[in-house]
Design an enzyme around this catalytic site. Structure first.
Site, PDB file in Angstrom:
ATOM      1  N   HIS A  94       0.830  -1.201   0.000  1.00 48.08           N
ATOM      2  CA  HIS A  94       0.000   0.000   0.000  1.00 48.08           C
ATOM      3  C   HIS A  94       0.872   1.263   0.000  1.00 48.08           C
ATOM      4  CE1 HIS A  94      -3.548   2.417   0.249  1.00 48.08           C
ATOM      5  NE2 HIS A  94      -2.849   3.205   1.033  1.00 48.08           N
ATOM      6  N   HIS A  97       3.388  10.508   2.674  1.00 49.53           N
ATOM      7  CA  HIS A  97       2.973  11.542   1.712  1.00 49.53           C
ATOM      8  C   HIS A  97       3.869  12.778   1.763  1.00 49.53           C
ATOM      9  CE1 HIS A  97      -0.450   9.215   0.650  1.00 49.53           C
ATOM     10  NE2 HIS A  97      -0.962   9.249   1.865  1.00 49.53           N
TER      11      HIS A  97
HETATM   12 ZN   LIG Z   1      -2.980   5.283   0.894  1.00 50.43          ZN
END
Ligand SMILES: [Zn+2]
Length: 316
Positions: free
Chosen positions: A247, A274
């Site tokens: 993921h 991120h």
């Molecule tokens: Zn994700």
């Protein structure tokens, strides 16, 4: 080390969708039902979002310059109008070679669906791709570029094989998540099987904190793997033994797509997320002398027999 063929650098022309896509789902953070329409778009549009629930919403291009937040998800915005959790949809576009599309959305975040890119991939494949008249440009890394935050890092280097290669490792202080690594040579149509179905995950102990902050209101066992100190709470278990790191690769693909072109390079990432992924994209854009944009005419894509891929996946 095992390799999977996931992302197809063999495409010569730009693509869009053949047909429009429509779907609805719950937003992970708001918990609201959100409707999405994805429309075909012409050459050099890129992926553009528009908020249908906001009067005179600007077009918000999915590009690094429009990233406004990277906590828990990647959010883009313009003139105070934002769309969050774009990364799984962006990974599906990137992995399947969709260069141009307009995403109309009536809420502040892309629906989480099952926590992976699986639904997006199925819908894009059902729509099919339409080849456009302009050449696709590839961003070819010529010199290494690195970003780091203490022991976390992402580095992108030239790829000798003219491929997009990811080598990702995670190491959480948790019995299920200590040291998983994944290496993938991204090419061909196995993106969907290799990382596309890997779901997002969260720790039960964090859920309360997120909810206190008004986040994860739509989070449930239907759209995330939830891990307690001793077990995985989802009855159906994991889709892959190393679903967590896969993921993270999916997130990385969505985030790197914001550089604006498919990348030819070799990424090594350790405990990235991120924020660091976004910093890498910014750093790439800051050093144009370390890469070039080319019309890429690749060597013939090597077809690996399907049974061999499945063996390889099983051995990871
Ligand atoms: Zn994700």
């Amino acid at each position: 080390m095992a390799y999977l063929l996931l992302y197809n650098p063999g495409m010569k022309m730009q693509n869009t969708l053949r047909n429009k896509i429509e779907f609805s789902g719950i937003g992970l953070h708001t918990g609201h039902e959100i409707n999405v329409k994805i429309l075909p778009a012409k050459e050099d549009t890129g992926i553009v979002f528009i908020r249908k629930d906001v009067p005179s919403s600007p077009f918000i291009k999915a590009a690094a310059e429009n990233v406004v937040a990277t906590n828990y998800a990647t959010t883009i915005g313009k003139r105070g109008v934002a769309v969050s959790t774009i990364e799984h949809l962006m990974a599906a576009f990137y992995g399947l070679g969709v260069d141009n599309a307009v995403v109309e959305i009536d809420g502040p975040e892309v629906p989480i669906m099952d926590g992976s890119a699986s639904h997006f991939i199925d819908m894009i494949e059902t729509s099919g791709l339409k080849q456009l008249e302009s050449l696709k440009k590839y961003l070819v890394i010529k010199e290494p570029i690195k970003v780091a935050d203490r022991d976390k890092y992402v580095i992108i280097s030239p790829s000798e094989d003219n491929e997009f290669i990811v080598d990702y490792s995670i190491d959480f202080a948790h019995p299920f998540l200590t040291k998983q690594s994944f290496s993938g040579l991204f090419s061909g149509d196995v993106f969907r099987d290799g990382v596309g179905r890997a779901r997002t995950f969260g720790f039960l102990r964090d859920l309360e904190m997120l909810r206190k902050n008004g986040l994860a209101k739509g989070g449930s066992l239907d759209n995330a793997i939830v891990i307690s100190d001793t077990e995985i709470l989802n009855e159906e278990g994991l889709r892959y033994p190393d679903e967590f790191v896969r993921h993270k690769v999916l997130d990385l693909m969505g985030d790197i797509s914001l550089v604006g072109a498919p990348v030819i390079g070799q990424i090594k990432a350790h405990r990235s997320g991120h924020e660091l992924n976004h910093r890498l994209v910014q750093e790439i854009l800051k050093w144009p002398d370390r890469w070039e944009l080319v019309d890429y005419t690749p060597k013939d894509t090597v077809e690996i027999p399907r049974h061999r891929l499945i063996e390889k996946m099983a051995s990871i």
